[in-house]
Write an enzyme that holds these catalytic residues in place. Structure first.
Site, PDB file in Angstrom:
ATOM      1  N   ASN A   9       0.868  -1.182   0.000  1.00 47.74           N
ATOM      2  CA  ASN A   9       0.000   0.000   0.000  1.00 47.74           C
ATOM      3  C   ASN A   9       0.901   1.226   0.000  1.00 47.74           C
ATOM      4  O   ASN A   9       1.479   1.566   1.025  1.00 47.74           O
ATOM      5  CB  ASN A   9      -0.909  -0.029   1.243  1.00 47.74           C
ATOM      6  CG  ASN A   9      -1.743   1.238   1.355  1.00 47.74           C
ATOM      7  OD1 ASN A   9      -1.795   2.042   0.421  1.00 47.74           O
ATOM      8  ND2 ASN A   9      -2.385   1.423   2.494  1.00 47.74           N
ATOM      9  N   LYS A  11       0.052   4.234  -0.266  1.00 43.69           N
ATOM     10  CA  LYS A  11      -0.605   5.425   0.298  1.00 43.69           C
ATOM     11  C   LYS A  11      -0.408   6.605  -0.670  1.00 43.69           C
ATOM     12  O   LYS A  11      -0.421   6.396  -1.881  1.00 43.69           O
ATOM     13  CB  LYS A  11      -0.085   5.704   1.709  1.00 43.69           C
ATOM     14  CG  LYS A  11      -0.177   4.433   2.575  1.00 43.69           C
ATOM     15  CD  LYS A  11       0.070   4.643   4.028  1.00 43.69           C
ATOM     16  CE  LYS A  11      -0.071   3.298   4.744  1.00 43.69           C
ATOM     17  NZ  LYS A  11      -0.009   3.425   6.199  1.00 43.69           N
ATOM     18  N   HIS A  96      -9.537   1.114   5.193  1.00 42.64           N
ATOM     19  CA  HIS A  96      -8.191   1.282   5.745  1.00 42.64           C
ATOM     20  C   HIS A  96      -8.249   2.222   6.950  1.00 42.64           C
ATOM     21  O   HIS A  96      -9.062   3.157   6.984  1.00 42.64           O
ATOM     22  CB  HIS A  96      -7.235   1.833   4.672  1.00 42.64           C
ATOM     23  CG  HIS A  96      -5.812   1.843   5.147  1.00 42.64           C
ATOM     24  ND1 HIS A  96      -5.299   2.872   5.899  1.00 42.64           N
ATOM     25  CD2 HIS A  96      -4.831   0.919   5.029  1.00 42.64           C
ATOM     26  CE1 HIS A  96      -4.044   2.577   6.198  1.00 42.64           C
ATOM     27  NE2 HIS A  96      -3.732   1.403   5.688  1.00 42.64           N
ATOM     28  N   GLU A  98      -6.569   4.693   7.789  1.00 47.54           N
ATOM     29  CA  GLU A  98      -6.507   6.133   7.505  1.00 47.54           C
ATOM     30  C   GLU A  98      -7.826   6.647   6.936  1.00 47.54           C
ATOM     31  O   GLU A  98      -8.209   7.796   7.173  1.00 47.54           O
ATOM     32  CB  GLU A  98      -5.323   6.420   6.568  1.00 47.54           C
ATOM     33  CG  GLU A  98      -4.004   6.304   7.328  1.00 47.54           C
ATOM     34  CD  GLU A  98      -2.880   5.620   6.588  1.00 47.54           C
ATOM     35  OE1 GLU A  98      -2.869   5.630   5.345  1.00 47.54           O
ATOM     36  OE2 GLU A  98      -1.994   5.057   7.269  1.00 47.54           O
ATOM     37  N   GLU A 166      -4.985  -4.738  10.698  1.00 48.56           N
ATOM     38  CA  GLU A 166      -3.968  -3.695  10.877  1.00 48.56           C
ATOM     39  C   GLU A 166      -4.263  -2.936  12.173  1.00 48.56           C
ATOM     40  O   GLU A 166      -5.084  -2.000  12.172  1.00 48.56           O
ATOM     41  CB  GLU A 166      -3.997  -2.716   9.703  1.00 48.56           C
ATOM     42  CG  GLU A 166      -3.660  -3.349   8.370  1.00 48.56           C
ATOM     43  CD  GLU A 166      -3.127  -2.325   7.380  1.00 48.56           C
ATOM     44  OE1 GLU A 166      -2.002  -2.515   6.914  1.00 48.56           O
ATOM     45  OE2 GLU A 166      -3.803  -1.332   7.118  1.00 48.56           O
ATOM     46  N   GLY A 172       2.712   2.670  10.776  1.00 53.07           N
ATOM     47  CA  GLY A 172       3.619   3.791  10.611  1.00 53.07           C
ATOM     48  C   GLY A 172       4.335   4.204  11.882  1.00 53.07           C
ATOM     49  O   GLY A 172       4.933   5.279  11.942  1.00 53.07           O
ATOM     50  N   SER A 211       3.754  -1.669  10.397  1.00 48.19           N
ATOM     51  CA  SER A 211       5.207  -1.647  10.611  1.00 48.19           C
ATOM     52  C   SER A 211       5.896  -2.957  10.221  1.00 48.19           C
ATOM     53  O   SER A 211       6.854  -3.381  10.871  1.00 48.19           O
ATOM     54  CB  SER A 211       5.541  -1.259  12.058  1.00 48.19           C
ATOM     55  OG  SER A 211       5.121   0.070  12.312  1.00 48.19           O
TER      56      SER A 211
END
Ligand code: 13P
Length: 247
Positions: A9, A11, A96, A98, A166, A172, A211
């Site tokens: 991904n 992003k 996701h 985000e 996730e 991140g 991560s």
């Protein structure tokens, strides 16, 4: 269970020029392998160039990071599932972290996006995961199962989708879930899938994301019930991504 899935991904990274350079460098390093599935999720503006660069590599799949709940119309700035399919996508990330926590996407919108993906023959990769506060409050299972069930898909549709676990606190941050943490939640998700659609629920791939890097990919993949990896930051460099895909 099928072979492991390695999904990148990107992003909001790698516009068309960088995306083309990435794929050229990656293909030089990564020969086709029958024992794994590789999927790239570039930003929508780079989909066409990535699709074109992958035209001779049927072994590598293309996915879209986000789709509209609607198929077409006056929705300025949105990208629809039929358009993603037309651009070569076969997968769509849905829900996701985000999208949920930066853009405020609700379970209801996530459900509509899963349905939109299925309508256009895209495999939804539904992302689920708890916030740090939710983990600390002991509600990980409740949150993940609520997000999973919010997909509201028919039994046939669930059997064609993929799930990505996730944990938000691992995305991140450099703070990866331990293989034991991942295995525990994957087992919960697997049990829920089997309760929902019976034995077919055993074949739905469940990926881990958060991560992941070249150093921890193998140990996470070895965790019971982890069928693949969804990788953000460490998927942006062709060399590192090749190492992960070769784990
Ligand atoms: P990182 O690998 O950068 O933690 O991102 C994970 C992710 O959100 C993939 O979808």
């Amino acid at each position: 269970m099928q072979h492991p899935v390695f999904a990148a991904n990107w992003k909001m990274n790698h516009g068309p020029t960088a995306a083309r350079a990435f794929v050229t460098a990656f293909l030089e390093r990564f020969a086709p392998r029958q024992d794994r599935t590789v999927i790239l999720f570039p930003p929508a503006l780079s989909m066409a160039v990535v699709g074109w660069s992958l035209r001779d590599r049927q072994d590598i799949g293309l996915g879209v990071q986000n789709i509209s709940t609607e198929d077409k119309g006056a929705f300025t700035g949105e990208n629809s599932a039929p358009m993603a399919r037309d651009a070569g996508a076969r997968y769509a990330l849905v829900g996701h972290s985000e999208r949920r926590h930066v853009f405020g996407e609700s379970d209801e919108e996530t459900a509509k996006k899963c349905a939109a993906a299925v309508r256009s023959q895209l495999t939804p990769m539904l992302c689920v995961g708890e916030l740090l506060a939710e983990r600390e409050a002991g509600t990980t299972e409740t949150v993940v199962l609520r997000q999973l069930r919010a997909g509201q898909l028919s039994h046939d549709d669930v059997s064609t989708m993929a799930i990505a676990y996730e944990p938000v606190w691992a995305i991140g941050t450099g703070r990866t879930a331990t293989p034991q943490d991942a295995a525990a939640v994957h087992a919960t998700i697997r049990a829920a899938l089997v309760a929902l659609i019976g034995d077919r629920g055993k074949d739905v791939p469940i990926l881990y994301g958060g991560s992941v890097n070249a150093g921890n990919a193998r140990s996470l993949l070895d965790a019971p019930g982890v069928n693949g990896l969804l990788v953000g930051g460490a998927s942006l460099e062709p060399e590192g991504w090749t190492t992960i895909c070769s784990a």
